[in-house]
Design a protein around this motif. Structure first.
Motif, mmCIF file in Angstrom:
data_model
loop_
_atom_site.group_PDB
_atom_site.id
_atom_site.type_symbol
_atom_site.label_atom_id
_atom_site.label_comp_id
_atom_site.label_asym_id
_atom_site.label_seq_id
_atom_site.Cartn_x
_atom_site.Cartn_y
_atom_site.Cartn_z
ATOM 1 N N VAL A 13 -2.898 41.141 -22.730
ATOM 2 C CA VAL A 13 -2.968 39.892 -23.482
ATOM 3 C C VAL A 13 -4.346 39.271 -23.308
ATOM 4 O O VAL A 13 -5.068 39.567 -22.358
ATOM 5 C CB VAL A 13 -1.882 38.879 -23.032
ATOM 6 N N GLY A 14 -4.686 38.396 -24.253
ATOM 7 C CA GLY A 14 -5.952 37.694 -24.148
ATOM 8 C C GLY A 14 -6.181 36.792 -25.331
ATOM 9 O O GLY A 14 -5.297 36.600 -26.171
ATOM 10 N N ALA A 15 -7.395 36.257 -25.378
ATOM 11 C CA ALA A 15 -7.784 35.348 -26.456
ATOM 12 C C ALA A 15 -9.160 35.752 -26.958
ATOM 13 O O ALA A 15 -10.018 36.203 -26.188
ATOM 14 C CB ALA A 15 -7.809 33.910 -25.952
ATOM 15 N N TYR A 16 -9.355 35.568 -28.258
ATOM 16 C CA TYR A 16 -10.648 35.866 -28.878
ATOM 17 C C TYR A 16 -11.632 34.749 -28.559
ATOM 18 O O TYR A 16 -11.331 33.572 -28.734
ATOM 19 C CB TYR A 16 -10.486 36.012 -30.394
ATOM 20 N N ARG A 17 -12.826 35.133 -28.107
ATOM 21 C CA ARG A 17 -13.872 34.161 -27.765
ATOM 22 C C ARG A 17 -15.020 34.174 -28.759
ATOM 23 O O ARG A 17 -15.617 33.134 -29.017
ATOM 24 C CB ARG A 17 -14.396 34.439 -26.352
ATOM 25 N N VAL A 18 -15.375 35.358 -29.276
ATOM 26 C CA VAL A 18 -16.454 35.496 -30.250
ATOM 27 C C VAL A 18 -15.989 36.462 -31.331
ATOM 28 O O VAL A 18 -15.482 37.543 -31.016
ATOM 29 C CB VAL A 18 -17.749 36.054 -29.600
ATOM 30 N N ILE A 19 -16.132 36.066 -32.595
ATOM 31 C CA ILE A 19 -15.876 36.963 -33.724
ATOM 32 C C ILE A 19 -17.068 36.808 -34.662
ATOM 33 O O ILE A 19 -17.175 35.828 -35.391
ATOM 34 C CB ILE A 19 -14.551 36.627 -34.451
ATOM 35 N N ASP A 20 -17.990 37.760 -34.584
ATOM 36 C CA ASP A 20 -19.220 37.728 -35.377
ATOM 37 C C ASP A 20 -19.284 39.032 -36.179
ATOM 38 O O ASP A 20 -19.916 40.003 -35.758
ATOM 39 C CB ASP A 20 -20.427 37.580 -34.440
ATOM 40 N N ARG A 21 -18.591 39.052 -37.327
ATOM 41 C CA ARG A 21 -18.478 40.260 -38.142
ATOM 42 C C ARG A 21 -19.805 40.590 -38.792
ATOM 43 O O ARG A 21 -20.409 39.719 -39.384
ATOM 44 C CB ARG A 21 -17.397 40.050 -39.222
ATOM 45 N N PRO A 22 -20.246 41.824 -38.739
ATOM 46 C CA PRO A 22 -19.681 43.009 -38.093
ATOM 47 C C PRO A 22 -20.444 43.394 -36.824
ATOM 48 O O PRO A 22 -20.543 44.561 -36.482
ATOM 49 C CB PRO A 22 -19.887 44.083 -39.152
ATOM 50 N N ARG A 23 -20.997 42.411 -36.113
ATOM 51 C CA ARG A 23 -21.867 42.712 -34.979
ATOM 52 C C ARG A 23 -21.204 42.674 -33.609
ATOM 53 O O ARG A 23 -21.470 43.527 -32.771
ATOM 54 C CB ARG A 23 -23.058 41.745 -34.977
ATOM 55 N N GLU A 24 -20.377 41.658 -33.363
ATOM 56 C CA GLU A 24 -19.895 41.449 -31.999
ATOM 57 C C GLU A 24 -18.501 40.840 -31.996
ATOM 58 O O GLU A 24 -18.175 39.971 -32.804
ATOM 59 C CB GLU A 24 -20.861 40.516 -31.262
ATOM 60 N N LEU A 25 -17.730 41.296 -31.026
ATOM 61 C CA LEU A 25 -16.388 40.780 -30.796
ATOM 62 C C LEU A 25 -16.242 40.610 -29.288
ATOM 63 O O LEU A 25 -16.628 41.499 -28.523
ATOM 64 C CB LEU A 25 -15.368 41.792 -31.329
ATOM 65 N N GLU A 26 -15.724 39.459 -28.864
ATOM 66 C CA GLU A 26 -15.516 39.243 -27.432
ATOM 67 C C GLU A 26 -14.157 38.597 -27.232
ATOM 68 O O GLU A 26 -13.769 37.690 -27.978
ATOM 69 C CB GLU A 26 -16.611 38.347 -26.851
ATOM 70 N N PHE A 27 -13.443 39.089 -26.215
ATOM 71 C CA PHE A 27 -12.109 38.561 -25.928
ATOM 72 C C PHE A 27 -11.790 38.733 -24.452
ATOM 73 O O PHE A 27 -12.369 39.576 -23.769
ATOM 74 C CB PHE A 27 -11.045 39.254 -26.798
ATOM 75 N N THR A 28 -10.861 37.906 -23.974
ATOM 76 C CA THR A 28 -10.378 38.090 -22.612
ATOM 77 C C THR A 28 -9.355 39.224 -22.633
ATOM 78 O O THR A 28 -8.780 39.539 -23.691
ATOM 79 C CB THR A 28 -9.741 36.802 -22.050
ATOM 80 N N TRP A 29 -9.129 39.836 -21.479
ATOM 81 C CA TRP A 29 -8.254 41.014 -21.370
ATOM 82 C C TRP A 29 -7.545 40.929 -20.021
ATOM 83 O O TRP A 29 -8.198 40.923 -18.978
ATOM 84 C CB TRP A 29 -9.125 42.264 -21.461
#
Length: 144
Positions: free
Chosen positions: A66-82
């Motif tokens: 489980v986690g939450a999305y922190r950064v969604i920068d299409r189509p360069r970067e994706l960051e989430f907790t895990w």
């Protein structure tokens, strides 16, 4: 002390298509799993602050991530907790980058704040297999 893992793979698909596959629950269910595992069950609210749940089904049973999305920068970067039993129930952070490379894309998974070397070793193997699953899924879909 925390541990970090970085795994990358060049996949013959456009960055936009690969990026989208990380946010689409139906696509994630197909490729977000270890080799030989059953398809995962995925629930996702793909927006900054949105949460996700991925239940992987393997030989040793189910593991819920489980986690939450922190950064969604299409189509360069994706960051989430895990977080899962393999992070000892502690939030770690996954950053995925997508770098166009000719007719493909280099996908890099940078996983930080893992609790120890054992967790890092398991996640390095896991992310390596998962990127292989992503590549196979993209190749099969393209051929269909």
């Amino acid at each position: 002390m925390t541990a970090t893992v970085t795994v990358s793979r060049r996949i013959p698909a456009p960055a936009e298509r690969l990026f989208d596959a990380w946010l689409d629950p139906a696509a994630l269910a197909v490729w977000m799993r270890r080799d030989g595992d059953e398809p995962s069950t995925v629930v996702a609210d793909p927006r900054v602050g949105g949460r996700y749940s991925i239940t992987m089904r393997g030989r040793s049973g189910e593991v819920v991530h489980v986690g939450a999305y922190r950064v969604i920068d299409r189509p360069r970067e994706l960051e989430f907790t895990w977080r899962s039993e393999h992070t000892l129930g502690i939030d770690s952070v996954v950053r995925v980058t997508f770098a166009p490379d000719g007719d493909g894309t280099v996908v890099e998974v940078h996983h930080t704040k893992l609790p120890d070397a054992t967790a890092a070793e398991k996640h390095e193997a896991g992310w390596t297999e998962i990127l292989g699953q992503l590549e196979r899924t993209m190749t099969e879909t393209e051929a269909a």
